[in-house]
Design an enzyme around this catalytic site. Sequence first.
Site, PDB file in Angstrom:
ATOM      1  N   HIS A   1      -4.330  -2.591  10.040  1.00 49.30           N
ATOM      2  CA  HIS A   1      -4.333  -2.227   8.541  1.00 49.30           C
ATOM      3  C   HIS A   1      -4.824  -0.750   8.518  1.00 49.30           C
ATOM      4  O   HIS A   1      -4.599  -0.240   7.301  1.00 49.30           O
ATOM      5  CB  HIS A   1      -5.727  -3.130   7.862  1.00 49.30           C
ATOM      6  CG  HIS A   1      -6.929  -2.746   8.229  1.00 49.30           C
ATOM      7  ND1 HIS A   1      -7.634  -3.191   9.335  1.00 49.30           N
ATOM      8  CD2 HIS A   1      -7.786  -1.933   7.481  1.00 49.30           C
ATOM      9  CE1 HIS A   1      -8.881  -2.586   9.183  1.00 49.30           C
ATOM     10  NE2 HIS A   1      -9.112  -2.009   8.237  1.00 49.30           N
TER      11      HIS A   1
ATOM     12  N   LYS B   1      -3.229   2.370   5.282  1.00 49.80           N
ATOM     13  CA  LYS B   1      -4.048   3.187   4.280  1.00 49.80           C
ATOM     14  C   LYS B   1      -3.407   4.341   3.846  1.00 49.80           C
ATOM     15  O   LYS B   1      -2.755   5.033   4.571  1.00 49.80           O
ATOM     16  CB  LYS B   1      -5.392   3.715   5.029  1.00 49.80           C
ATOM     17  CG  LYS B   1      -6.461   2.593   5.470  1.00 49.80           C
ATOM     18  CD  LYS B   1      -7.693   3.091   6.094  1.00 49.80           C
ATOM     19  CE  LYS B   1      -8.365   1.740   6.734  1.00 49.80           C
ATOM     20  NZ  LYS B   1      -9.181   1.200   5.810  1.00 49.80           N
TER      21      LYS B   1
ATOM     22  N   ASP C   1     -12.211  -3.431  19.411  1.00 46.64           N
ATOM     23  CA  ASP C   1     -12.199  -3.551  17.939  1.00 46.64           C
ATOM     24  C   ASP C   1     -11.510  -2.494  17.158  1.00 46.64           C
ATOM     25  O   ASP C   1     -10.959  -2.622  16.313  1.00 46.64           O
ATOM     26  CB  ASP C   1     -13.802  -3.839  17.759  1.00 46.64           C
ATOM     27  CG  ASP C   1     -13.778  -4.274  16.062  1.00 46.64           C
ATOM     28  OD1 ASP C   1     -13.175  -5.422  15.733  1.00 46.64           O
ATOM     29  OD2 ASP C   1     -14.656  -3.797  15.526  1.00 46.64           O
TER      30      ASP C   1
ATOM     31  N   HIS D   1      -6.843   0.682  16.036  1.00 49.56           N
ATOM     32  CA  HIS D   1      -7.043   1.651  14.559  1.00 49.56           C
ATOM     33  C   HIS D   1      -6.727   3.098  14.894  1.00 49.56           C
ATOM     34  O   HIS D   1      -6.054   4.023  14.432  1.00 49.56           O
ATOM     35  CB  HIS D   1      -8.096   1.162  13.711  1.00 49.56           C
ATOM     36  CG  HIS D   1      -8.302  -0.086  13.282  1.00 49.56           C
ATOM     37  ND1 HIS D   1      -7.253  -1.091  12.904  1.00 49.56           N
ATOM     38  CD2 HIS D   1      -9.219  -0.962  13.231  1.00 49.56           C
ATOM     39  CE1 HIS D   1      -7.557  -2.134  12.700  1.00 49.56           C
ATOM     40  NE2 HIS D   1      -8.875  -1.976  12.652  1.00 49.56           N
TER      41      HIS D   1
ATOM     42  N   LYS E   1     -20.722   1.331  15.120  1.00 52.55           N
ATOM     43  CA  LYS E   1     -21.489   0.496  14.060  1.00 52.55           C
ATOM     44  C   LYS E   1     -23.104   1.101  14.019  1.00 52.55           C
ATOM     45  O   LYS E   1     -23.580   1.737  14.813  1.00 52.55           O
ATOM     46  CB  LYS E   1     -21.683  -0.940  14.232  1.00 52.55           C
ATOM     47  CG  LYS E   1     -20.400  -1.464  14.824  1.00 52.55           C
ATOM     48  CD  LYS E   1     -19.826  -2.237  13.587  1.00 52.55           C
ATOM     49  CE  LYS E   1     -18.479  -2.935  13.824  1.00 52.55           C
ATOM     50  NZ  LYS E   1     -17.494  -3.185  12.761  1.00 52.55           N
TER      51      LYS E   1
END
Length: 508
Positions: free
Chosen positions: A184, A188, A241, A246, A346
């Site tokens: 995804h 963007k 992740d 990404h 995170k």
Amino acid sequence: MKATDPCVLVIFGASGDLTYRKLIPSIYDLFCQGLLPDCFAVVGVGRSGYNDASFREKVMPGVEEFANKKASLPEKLANFASLLYYCQLDTSNEAEYIKLSEKLKQVDGDCHTGGNYLYYLATPPKLYSIVPFHLAAHGLNKSGSGWKRLIVEKPFGYDLETAKALNRKLLEVFDEHQLYRIDHYLGKETVQNLLVTRFANGIFEPLWNRNYINHIEITSAESVSVGDRGGYYDSSGALRDMVQNHLMQLLGMVAMEPPTVIEANAIRNEVLKVFQSLRPLTPEAVAQNVIRGQYMASRVRGETHKGYRQEKGVPEDSRTETYVAMKFFIDNWRWGGVPFYLRTGKSLPTRVTEVVVHFKETPHKLFAQPGVVSRENQLIIRIQPNEGILMKFDVKMPGQGFVTKQVNMDFHYEELTDAYVPSAYERLLLDAMLGDSTLFARGDAVEAAWEYVMPILDGWKNDPNIPVHGYPAGTWGPESADKLIGNSADTWRYPCKNLADDGEYCLL
Ligand code: BG6
């Protein structure tokens, strides 16, 4: 551009979070803009016991909460809901796919979709190599009576071997041109704008190489913790992740050569070449240049934060990384010798994704002042939030002598007030309906990205001397990550919510 071919979007994993929060709301946004084909339907597929009516009831609150086009009329919502169908079946049981065939016939009866089916795998990954085979067993993969396309969600594989195996499996029943591996980040707007910034402006591209660039930073920070995703996250970690997919795709856009045309294969060929030019990581490079961290319980700026090991679904002795920082090189003509730095994590102080291009200093410091560290020019491309571009350069302070000061020149997307910025899923779903795979990852590039990160995964698994650094939740990660950059006046940029600000005390 409006999708013209009639089609059915078949979502496997229809009762899941992705469908609820992203897919159906994005389809609704396309609907509101009149971009869906005149004849269109969604068929949700899953084990849960819904029918058409109860499926609509389940997903429509998600539309109201998560769609961009919120201020809609009730009849618009009702018209949209009438496009949603549900087919209950056990996705792992081939015999049950007869129900899907029948449902598709029923939907075709309501509106002639011409046998154009866009399948979306929003299921747990173990079904990615099962569902396509069951579709094939019922002839639902065959083009001829309409096109068939398959969108595959991340994670695409768990490591190089499983990614290769998945590619092989999928190619047994679908052709490469039918496969849409979604990332995804490529959807963007600001990621796509990297291509325009670089290749539509005569001022940037001539400087975009080792002659003028000192180093490049890519940061993707999240202030959220793992939350209730501990079960999934603990077997993944930040490298799988965020980095392998990404951030590697983002790097591809930053570092690629100009494609000959703006077309799927031309762009994807250039991205692949970037991945193939990455200097392979030796065990020593992994130990020295890749830092992993895990957030610990903390009290920062008056707030109490949980540690990763206290999250639901996370073992008390977990060594899974919630933070990665790394230094690496691209060994090609353009980038020879230029260090790249990447970090993601995170429970960091703020949510921000940006690329910072640090230019080389002038060859001679005409305006140097004792005790003042001069900063090089920086171009900051903010992917999110407060999307925009910022240039930092020196000016003369008014008054006697030549005292210099670094100032900002910035552009913010929000200034384009009449432009609607589509969400990433909106853009990518529409592209898949249009048959445009430019913003989807190609199989060979996914494998090349895995190949690059494998020495890190192997090193972390096999070398007990590579530490997992703790960092207090709500801070910028382990201190050792600072040492990756710091042999000069350089440090990571510590971005704030607002593009133009940085530093320790800004608005986070
Ligand atoms: C997902 C990851 O792919 O991307 C999440 O699984 C992460 O852990 C998310 O939070 C980040 O996406 P975005 O668009 O919010 O930057």
